[in-house]
Write an enzyme that holds these catalytic residues in place. Structure first.
Site, mmCIF file in Angstrom:
data_model
loop_
_atom_site.group_PDB
_atom_site.id
_atom_site.type_symbol
_atom_site.label_atom_id
_atom_site.label_comp_id
_atom_site.label_asym_id
_atom_site.label_seq_id
_atom_site.Cartn_x
_atom_site.Cartn_y
_atom_site.Cartn_z
ATOM 1 N N ARG A 1 44.895 34.777 33.249
ATOM 2 C CA ARG A 1 44.928 33.415 33.922
ATOM 3 C C ARG A 1 43.746 32.517 33.203
ATOM 4 O O ARG A 1 43.928 31.307 33.517
ATOM 5 C CB ARG A 1 44.282 33.960 35.399
ATOM 6 C CG ARG A 1 45.268 34.330 36.088
ATOM 7 C CD ARG A 1 44.954 34.840 37.729
ATOM 8 N NE ARG A 1 43.537 35.407 37.581
ATOM 9 C CZ ARG A 1 43.388 36.795 37.754
ATOM 10 N NH1 ARG A 1 44.442 37.442 37.864
ATOM 11 N NH2 ARG A 1 42.280 37.443 37.901
ATOM 12 N N GLU B 1 35.823 43.975 37.644
ATOM 13 C CA GLU B 1 35.330 44.193 39.035
ATOM 14 C C GLU B 1 35.816 45.716 39.565
ATOM 15 O O GLU B 1 35.146 46.314 40.207
ATOM 16 C CB GLU B 1 35.532 43.085 39.841
ATOM 17 C CG GLU B 1 35.062 43.185 41.055
ATOM 18 C CD GLU B 1 35.556 41.868 41.914
ATOM 19 O OE1 GLU B 1 35.384 41.804 43.238
ATOM 20 O OE2 GLU B 1 36.311 40.924 41.576
#
Length: 170
Positions: free
Chosen positions: A58, A95
């Site tokens: 992204r 994460e």
């Protein structure tokens, strides 16, 4: 412009407890996507930048059009094994997991001023690793630009004294 209404939030993706910020709904809206890039470019117009680096995947959809808007080159930071030339690599924590990033050894010349662009600043692991790779090649990271920043994850703390721009915070 308020970009938050154009970002879809998907709970428990890719695993329970994660609140995924899906920018595909924003990217599908051409005028809003253009305004994201234009707004980042406006905020960066006074920053001296030789090139923009963006982590896969992204970071490409933010970094590449931003590089075009600013008239500079774009350098992809990819996952291990995806670049055809000689590379340098570094491990990093996500994460919700681990991965490895790579850059071509000749992507950045010593002293070049590099801005990192990505869709999201979360824990800062991906961007800290990107900074590490750029600095290994002699580049100077002059800042980082994001569409989204997840404030509760304190990603800024991992990035040191660089300037950070984020258009939407959660």
């Amino acid at each position: 412009m308020n970009f938050k209404p154009y970002i879809r939030v998907i709970e428990d993706f890719p695993q329970p407890g994660i609140s995924f910020k899906d920018i595909t709904t924003l990217l599908q809206n051409g005028p809003v996507y253009r305004e994201v890039i234009n707004e980042l470019a406006r905020q960066l117009k006074e920053v001296e930048i030789d090139c923009i680096a963006g982590p896969e995947a992204r970071g490409f959809v933010i970094g590449a059009p931003l590089a075009i808007a600013l008239g500079v080159g774009f350098i992809p930071i990819r996952k291990s094994g995806k670049l055809p030339g000689h590379t340098i690599e570094a491990d990093y924590a996500l994460e919700y997991g681990k991965d490895k990033l790579a850059m071509h050894q000749d992507a950045i010349q010593p002293g070049q001023k590099v801005l990192i662009a990505d869709d999201l600043l979360a824990t800062g692991g991906t961007i800290a690793t990107s900074i590490n790779l750029i600095e290994q090649l002699g580049g100077q990271v002059v800042g980082a630009a994001f569409l989204i920043e997840l404030l509760e994850l304190n990603g800024r703390e991992k990035l040191g004294p660089i300037d950070i721009i984020s258009l939407v915070t959660y």
